[in-house]
Motif scaffolding. Sequence first.
Motif, PDB file in Angstrom:
ATOM      1  N   ASN A 129      37.546 -48.494   5.618  1.00 54.81           N
ATOM      2  CA  ASN A 129      38.130 -47.493   4.723  1.00 54.81           C
ATOM      3  C   ASN A 129      37.047 -46.725   3.969  1.00 54.81           C
ATOM      4  O   ASN A 129      35.859 -47.042   4.070  1.00 54.81           O
ATOM      5  CB  ASN A 129      39.092 -48.158   3.741  1.00 54.81           C
ATOM      6  N   GLN A 130      37.475 -45.742   3.186  1.00 58.10           N
ATOM      7  CA  GLN A 130      36.530 -44.893   2.469  1.00 58.10           C
ATOM      8  C   GLN A 130      35.783 -45.657   1.383  1.00 58.10           C
ATOM      9  O   GLN A 130      34.607 -45.401   1.144  1.00 58.10           O
ATOM     10  CB  GLN A 130      37.225 -43.676   1.856  1.00 58.10           C
ATOM     11  N   GLU A 131      36.437 -46.585   0.720  1.00 61.35           N
ATOM     12  CA  GLU A 131      35.770 -47.335  -0.345  1.00 61.35           C
ATOM     13  C   GLU A 131      34.539 -48.061   0.197  1.00 61.35           C
ATOM     14  O   GLU A 131      33.456 -48.011  -0.404  1.00 61.35           O
ATOM     15  CB  GLU A 131      36.728 -48.338  -0.997  1.00 61.35           C
ATOM     16  N   GLU A 132      34.687 -48.712   1.331  1.00 61.93           N
ATOM     17  CA  GLU A 132      33.547 -49.414   1.914  1.00 61.93           C
ATOM     18  C   GLU A 132      32.504 -48.429   2.425  1.00 61.93           C
ATOM     19  O   GLU A 132      31.302 -48.701   2.348  1.00 61.93           O
ATOM     20  CB  GLU A 132      34.008 -50.369   3.013  1.00 61.93           C
ATOM     21  N   MET A 133      32.955 -47.278   2.944  1.00 65.84           N
ATOM     22  CA  MET A 133      32.008 -46.251   3.382  1.00 65.84           C
ATOM     23  C   MET A 133      31.176 -45.763   2.201  1.00 65.84           C
ATOM     24  O   MET A 133      29.953 -45.609   2.299  1.00 65.84           O
ATOM     25  CB  MET A 133      32.751 -45.073   4.018  1.00 65.84           C
ATOM     26  N   ASP A 134      31.829 -45.549   1.067  1.00 68.97           N
ATOM     27  CA  ASP A 134      31.119 -45.084  -0.128  1.00 68.97           C
ATOM     28  C   ASP A 134      30.089 -46.112  -0.605  1.00 68.97           C
ATOM     29  O   ASP A 134      28.999 -45.745  -1.048  1.00 68.97           O
ATOM     30  CB  ASP A 134      32.107 -44.764  -1.248  1.00 68.97           C
ATOM     31  N   MET A 135      30.421 -47.390  -0.511  1.00 66.10           N
ATOM     32  CA  MET A 135      29.462 -48.431  -0.907  1.00 66.10           C
ATOM     33  C   MET A 135      28.252 -48.435   0.019  1.00 66.10           C
ATOM     34  O   MET A 135      27.114 -48.585  -0.425  1.00 66.10           O
ATOM     35  CB  MET A 135      30.137 -49.808  -0.927  1.00 66.10           C
ATOM     36  N   LEU A 136      28.492 -48.244   1.328  1.00 63.42           N
ATOM     37  CA  LEU A 136      27.388 -48.183   2.286  1.00 63.42           C
ATOM     38  C   LEU A 136      26.502 -46.970   2.018  1.00 63.42           C
ATOM     39  O   LEU A 136      25.271 -47.046   2.098  1.00 63.42           O
ATOM     40  CB  LEU A 136      27.927 -48.135   3.720  1.00 63.42           C
ATOM     41  N   PHE A 137      27.126 -45.852   1.681  1.00 66.92           N
ATOM     42  CA  PHE A 137      26.394 -44.625   1.358  1.00 66.92           C
ATOM     43  C   PHE A 137      25.475 -44.858   0.161  1.00 66.92           C
ATOM     44  O   PHE A 137      24.289 -44.513   0.198  1.00 66.92           O
ATOM     45  CB  PHE A 137      27.411 -43.510   1.077  1.00 66.92           C
ATOM     46  N   ALA A 138      26.010 -45.472  -0.881  1.00 68.20           N
ATOM     47  CA  ALA A 138      25.213 -45.735  -2.082  1.00 68.20           C
ATOM     48  C   ALA A 138      24.059 -46.692  -1.782  1.00 68.20           C
ATOM     49  O   ALA A 138      22.929 -46.479  -2.234  1.00 68.20           O
ATOM     50  CB  ALA A 138      26.105 -46.309  -3.184  1.00 68.20           C
ATOM     51  N   LYS A 139      24.327 -47.726  -1.001  1.00 66.41           N
ATOM     52  CA  LYS A 139      23.276 -48.682  -0.668  1.00 66.41           C
ATOM     53  C   LYS A 139      22.179 -48.009   0.164  1.00 66.41           C
ATOM     54  O   LYS A 139      20.987 -48.240  -0.056  1.00 66.41           O
ATOM     55  CB  LYS A 139      23.847 -49.877   0.083  1.00 66.41           C
ATOM     56  N   ALA A 140      22.584 -47.176   1.129  1.00 67.27           N
ATOM     57  CA  ALA A 140      21.606 -46.472   1.956  1.00 67.27           C
ATOM     58  C   ALA A 140      20.718 -45.571   1.105  1.00 67.27           C
ATOM     59  O   ALA A 140      19.494 -45.555   1.280  1.00 67.27           O
ATOM     60  CB  ALA A 140      22.327 -45.654   3.031  1.00 67.27           C
ATOM     61  N   MET A 141      21.315 -44.849   0.181  1.00 64.50           N
ATOM     62  CA  MET A 141      20.528 -43.986  -0.692  1.00 64.50           C
ATOM     63  C   MET A 141      19.543 -44.799  -1.521  1.00 64.50           C
ATOM     64  O   MET A 141      18.398 -44.391  -1.699  1.00 64.50           O
ATOM     65  CB  MET A 141      21.435 -43.149  -1.593  1.00 64.50           C
ATOM     66  N   SER A 142      19.977 -45.962  -2.009  1.00 66.89           N
ATOM     67  CA  SER A 142      19.092 -46.792  -2.827  1.00 66.89           C
ATOM     68  C   SER A 142      17.899 -47.315  -2.031  1.00 66.89           C
ATOM     69  O   SER A 142      16.860 -47.611  -2.597  1.00 66.89           O
ATOM     70  CB  SER A 142      19.865 -47.960  -3.449  1.00 66.89           C
ATOM     71  N   LEU A 143      18.043 -47.402  -0.708  1.00 64.76           N
ATOM     72  CA  LEU A 143      16.955 -47.873   0.154  1.00 64.76           C
ATOM     73  C   LEU A 143      16.114 -46.721   0.716  1.00 64.76           C
ATOM     74  O   LEU A 143      15.196 -46.946   1.504  1.00 64.76           O
ATOM     75  CB  LEU A 143      17.522 -48.710   1.308  1.00 64.76           C
ATOM     76  N   GLY A 144      16.438 -45.485   0.338  1.00 64.68           N
ATOM     77  CA  GLY A 144      15.677 -44.327   0.793  1.00 64.68           C
ATOM     78  C   GLY A 144      16.027 -43.869   2.192  1.00 64.68           C
ATOM     79  O   GLY A 144      15.208 -43.246   2.867  1.00 64.68           O
ATOM     80  N   ILE A 145      17.249 -44.146   2.636  1.00 69.86           N
ATOM     81  CA  ILE A 145      17.685 -43.763   3.985  1.00 69.86           C
ATOM     82  C   ILE A 145      18.373 -42.398   3.937  1.00 69.86           C
ATOM     83  O   ILE A 145      19.295 -42.188   3.144  1.00 69.86           O
ATOM     84  CB  ILE A 145      18.648 -44.816   4.582  1.00 69.86           C
ATOM     85  N   ASN A 146      17.938 -41.493   4.793  1.00 68.29           N
ATOM     86  CA  ASN A 146      18.568 -40.185   4.971  1.00 68.29           C
ATOM     87  C   ASN A 146      20.059 -40.418   5.290  1.00 68.29           C
ATOM     88  O   ASN A 146      20.378 -41.167   6.204  1.00 68.29           O
ATOM     89  CB  ASN A 146      17.845 -39.471   6.123  1.00 68.29           C
ATOM     90  N   SER A 147      20.971 -39.794   4.521  1.00 67.29           N
ATOM     91  CA  SER A 147      22.399 -40.077   4.653  1.00 67.29           C
ATOM     92  C   SER A 147      23.234 -38.802   4.573  1.00 67.29           C
ATOM     93  O   SER A 147      22.869 -37.867   3.880  1.00 67.29           O
ATOM     94  CB  SER A 147      22.861 -41.007   3.521  1.00 67.29           C
ATOM     95  N   SER A 148      24.384 -38.816   5.259  1.00 65.80           N
ATOM     96  CA  SER A 148      25.297 -37.681   5.219  1.00 65.80           C
ATOM     97  C   SER A 148      26.719 -38.157   5.498  1.00 65.80           C
ATOM     98  O   SER A 148      26.943 -38.884   6.454  1.00 65.80           O
ATOM     99  CB  SER A 148      24.886 -36.642   6.262  1.00 65.80           C
ATOM    100  N   ILE A 149      27.657 -37.755   4.640  1.00 65.63           N
ATOM    101  CA  ILE A 149      29.074 -38.039   4.880  1.00 65.63           C
ATOM    102  C   ILE A 149      29.728 -36.742   5.349  1.00 65.63           C
ATOM    103  O   ILE A 149      29.591 -35.697   4.713  1.00 65.63           O
ATOM    104  CB  ILE A 149      29.787 -38.562   3.620  1.00 65.63           C
ATOM    105  N   ILE A 150      30.437 -36.822   6.457  1.00 63.28           N
ATOM    106  CA  ILE A 150      31.127 -35.659   7.016  1.00 63.28           C
ATOM    107  C   ILE A 150      32.570 -35.652   6.525  1.00 63.28           C
ATOM    108  O   ILE A 150      33.261 -36.667   6.582  1.00 63.28           O
ATOM    109  CB  ILE A 150      31.091 -35.703   8.559  1.00 63.28           C
ATOM    110  N   HIS A 151      33.014 -34.496   6.049  1.00 58.30           N
ATOM    111  CA  HIS A 151      34.390 -34.308   5.582  1.00 58.30           C
ATOM    112  C   HIS A 151      35.090 -33.345   6.535  1.00 58.30           C
ATOM    113  O   HIS A 151      34.584 -32.261   6.809  1.00 58.30           O
ATOM    114  CB  HIS A 151      34.411 -33.753   4.164  1.00 58.30           C
TER     115      HIS A 151
END
Length: 195
Positions: free
Chosen positions: A138-160
Motif C-alpha cells: 500500500n501507499q503507507e509502506e511505499m511512503d516509508m520506503l521513500f523516506a528511508k531511501a532518502m535518508s540513505l542518500g538514494i536517488n528516489s522518485s514516486i510516480i503519480h
Amino acid sequence: MNNTGITIVTVSIVSFLSGVYISQWFKCSPAASKGRVRYTSPKFASSEEETEDETEDEEDIDINSLALNEVPGEVRMTLIVRQDLKMGKGKAAAQCSHATLSLYKKITNPNSQAYNPEMVSRWEYGNGQAKITLQVPNQEEMDMLFAKAMSLGINSSIIHDAGRTQIAAGSATVLGLGPAPKRVLDEVTGALKLY
C-alpha cells in the motif's frame, strides 16, 4: 554497386532524413515546448494499456548520492509497484517505465543535486543496467520506503498516475530507487517480494 547496395543506401538516407524531420517537428510542437511529447497510435495498439502514454506527476526531491560512490559492488535500479491498486500488467509496466526514466533524467542532469555520473557509469557498464521490480502492499509502506531511501542518500522518485485509464488521478503507483549499490538498496527493500 549492385541493386541491394543501392537499396540499403536509399533506405538509410530516407531513414536519416525522416529522423531529422521528426526531431525538428517535436522541437517545434506545443507539446514539446511544455516538456511533454505524447504519441499515441491506436491503429497499431492492441489494448488501451499499450496506447497510454501519459506523463505522470513525479514526487521528486533531488538527493546527493555522491557518498554512495564509495560503496563497492553491483549497482541497480529498483522499481516498487503498489499492489492495492491492482494495476494490469501493461499499466504497471508503463508506470515502471516512467519511474526508470525519471530516475535516469535526475541522475544524469548536471543541473540537479542528484547528478552522479560515476554511479550512472557503474550502472550502465558494470552489470547491464539491472532493474529489479518488487511489490509493496500500500501507499503507507511505499511512503516509508521513500523516506528511508532518502535518508540513505538514494536517488528516489514516486510516480503519480494522471488518471486517464485504470487508476484514480494522483495515485502513487511506483516508487523508483537508484541507480545505487545493491547493498544499500537492500537496506530499504530487502524484505520485499518480487513483483
